[in-house]
Design an enzyme around this catalytic site. Structure first.
Site, PDB file in Angstrom:
ATOM      1  N   HIS A  37      -2.406   3.204  -7.044  1.00 32.41           N
ATOM      2  CA  HIS A  37      -2.155   4.371  -7.941  1.00 32.41           C
ATOM      3  C   HIS A  37      -1.320   5.221  -6.975  1.00 32.41           C
ATOM      4  O   HIS A  37      -0.297   6.188  -7.662  1.00 32.41           O
ATOM      5  CB  HIS A  37      -3.518   4.555  -8.493  1.00 32.41           C
ATOM      6  CG  HIS A  37      -3.732   6.284  -8.787  1.00 32.41           C
ATOM      7  ND1 HIS A  37      -3.238   6.358 -10.152  1.00 32.41           N
ATOM      8  CD2 HIS A  37      -3.153   7.310  -8.425  1.00 32.41           C
ATOM      9  CE1 HIS A  37      -3.246   7.933 -10.891  1.00 32.41           C
ATOM     10  NE2 HIS A  37      -3.383   7.770  -9.252  1.00 32.41           N
ATOM     11  N   GLU A  38      -1.679   5.519  -6.218  1.00 31.94           N
ATOM     12  CA  GLU A  38      -1.150   6.312  -4.756  1.00 31.94           C
ATOM     13  C   GLU A  38       0.307   5.947  -4.400  1.00 31.94           C
ATOM     14  O   GLU A  38       0.905   7.037  -3.956  1.00 31.94           O
ATOM     15  CB  GLU A  38      -2.065   6.381  -3.536  1.00 31.94           C
ATOM     16  CG  GLU A  38      -3.062   7.156  -3.872  1.00 31.94           C
ATOM     17  CD  GLU A  38      -3.656   8.241  -4.294  1.00 31.94           C
ATOM     18  OE1 GLU A  38      -2.063   9.099  -4.011  1.00 31.94           O
ATOM     19  OE2 GLU A  38      -4.542   8.075  -5.471  1.00 31.94           O
ATOM     20  N   HIS A  52       2.693   7.752  -6.486  1.00 35.75           N
ATOM     21  CA  HIS A  52       2.820   8.433  -6.298  1.00 35.75           C
ATOM     22  C   HIS A  52       3.584   9.016  -5.125  1.00 35.75           C
ATOM     23  O   HIS A  52       4.474  10.092  -5.017  1.00 35.75           O
ATOM     24  CB  HIS A  52       1.980   9.628  -6.219  1.00 35.75           C
ATOM     25  CG  HIS A  52       0.223   9.754  -6.863  1.00 35.75           C
ATOM     26  ND1 HIS A  52       0.842  10.334  -8.330  1.00 35.75           N
ATOM     27  CD2 HIS A  52      -0.826   9.790  -6.976  1.00 35.75           C
ATOM     28  CE1 HIS A  52       0.569  10.596  -9.480  1.00 35.75           C
ATOM     29  NE2 HIS A  52      -1.110  10.250  -8.342  1.00 35.75           N
TER      30      HIS A  52
END
Length: 367
Positions: free
Chosen positions: A22-23, A26
């Site tokens: 998920h990170e 980003h």
């Protein structure tokens, strides 16, 4: 391996991979849009390990494994930044100076990567072992069940519940569990005929008093053959979409009272299930991770401030209005959003502890 150790290791692996991916979404999107990333952290709290890469990003591994974060350079706007922060900004590399589309891409990339991870995991699983399929063909009828009372027999194919045609086992389970005690009809294909069987759906009451319907049949399962990469990828996309729709439908049933919110689980339940799934092998653990990745992607897209979805709503309003949403509105929204998330966390943790029987145990001690 001791059960507690297996649970802890499986939980750390599952959550660690999901948070990292998920990170990473980003992080890569920020780099793509020309934003410097100051910190990439897995976990919260005082860092256990930290190091800097060649572009100046500080990578952290922290002890509380309940999430993580990426801190883009200049994430705080001019209104929130201190004079020291403003003085340290790198021209052209700050998040707040980027066009609204670039900022939205950076924020949306986290959930998108969770969906992509689910697709990759499912595709790898289907290429290695094939896709397990549970058909709506009755393999066994549970003695004393609603199905036995209705006259359901092995090899019957359930094709209808009440007025609703059903196409698969998930559809059958969804309709039966939502109608405990209902008087309805089953349409079953028996040989060359379709037979109508009146049935009273059984009732199962959980530890918290919640009621769900039960038919009392076991369906037949088949293991598919390993797929080609292209076929596996297409099937993985379909499976990810099916899980997304199924999750949203389950949430809607909770919101409308069709399903008990007591089934909402939190980190403790995830840890327990991680340990249970791990004992069945790698394939089961991979499938569980894919399911959780879909859930994590969906949750982060909910339009709640402090979540990615809430920030995307603000960027959408900014694109429509031609100016950012006022700081006061954002501050109040983020406070409300934090309260909602904190409430959900406490509620789900309470459900987990109830599920484990903690409160009954305490009551037995006091009694």
């Amino acid at each position: 391996m001791p059960e507690l150790l297996r649970t802890l290791l499986a939980f750390a692996l599952v959550l660690g991979v999901l948070v990292f991916i998920h990170e990473l979404g980003h992080y890569l999107a920020a780099r793509w849009r020309g934003v410097h990333v100051e910190v990439f952290s897995i976990g919260f709290g005082r860092p256990l390990l930290r190091w800097h890469d060649r572009v100046g990003t500080e990578w952290r591994l922290c002890p509380v494994p309940l999430g993580g974060y990426v801190k883009p350079h200049g994430f705080e706007g001019p209104e929130e930044a201190t004079p020291e922060q403003v003085a340290a900004w790198l021209p052209g590399r700050t998040f707040h100076d980027k066009p609204v589309l670039s900022r939205a891409i950076v924020i949306a990339a986290g959930p998108v990567f969770n969906f992509l991870l689910a697709i990759v995991l499912f595709a790898g699983l289907f290429m290695a072992t094939g896709r397990p399929e549970i058909r709506n063909v009755v393999g066994q009828v549970v003695p004393g069940s609603a199905a036995e009372a209705a006259g359901v027999k092995p090899e019957d194919v359930i094709v209808r519940i009440g007025a609703h045609a059903v196409s698969d086992v998930a559809d059958i389970q969804a309709r039966i569990t939502a109608e405990p005690g209902a008087h309805t009809e089953l349409g079953v294909r028996r040989g060359d005929q379709v037979v109508t069987l009146p049935v009273t759906v059984g009732i199962v009451t959980d530890k918290n008093g919640g009621r769900t319907g039960q038919l009392g049949v076991m369906f037949t399962a088949t293991i598919g053959k390993p797929m080609t990469p292209l076929a596996a990828l297409g099937t993985a996309v379909q499976e990810t979409w099916r899980l997304t729709v199924q999750t949203l439908d389950g949430l809607w049933q909770m919101l409308t009272g069709q399903h008990s919110a007591k089934d909402l689980g939190g980190p403790l339940r995830i840890a327990q299930m991680s340990g249970q799934v791990a004992q069945y092998g790698v394939a089961s653990l991979v499938s569980f991770m894919a399911l959780l990745s879909v859930n994590l992607g969906l949750i982060n897209l909910f339009p709640i401030p402090v979540l990615d979805g809430g920030r995307l709503v603000f960027y959408g309003l900014e694109a429509l209005l031609g100016r950012p949403v006022s700081r006061r509105v954002r501050d109040i929204s983020f406070q409300a959003g934090f309260a909602v998330i904190a409430g959900l966390f406490l509620f789900s943790t309470f459900n987990d502890l109830s599920h484990f029987g903690l409160f009954r145990w305490v009551a037995s001690l006091s009694g």
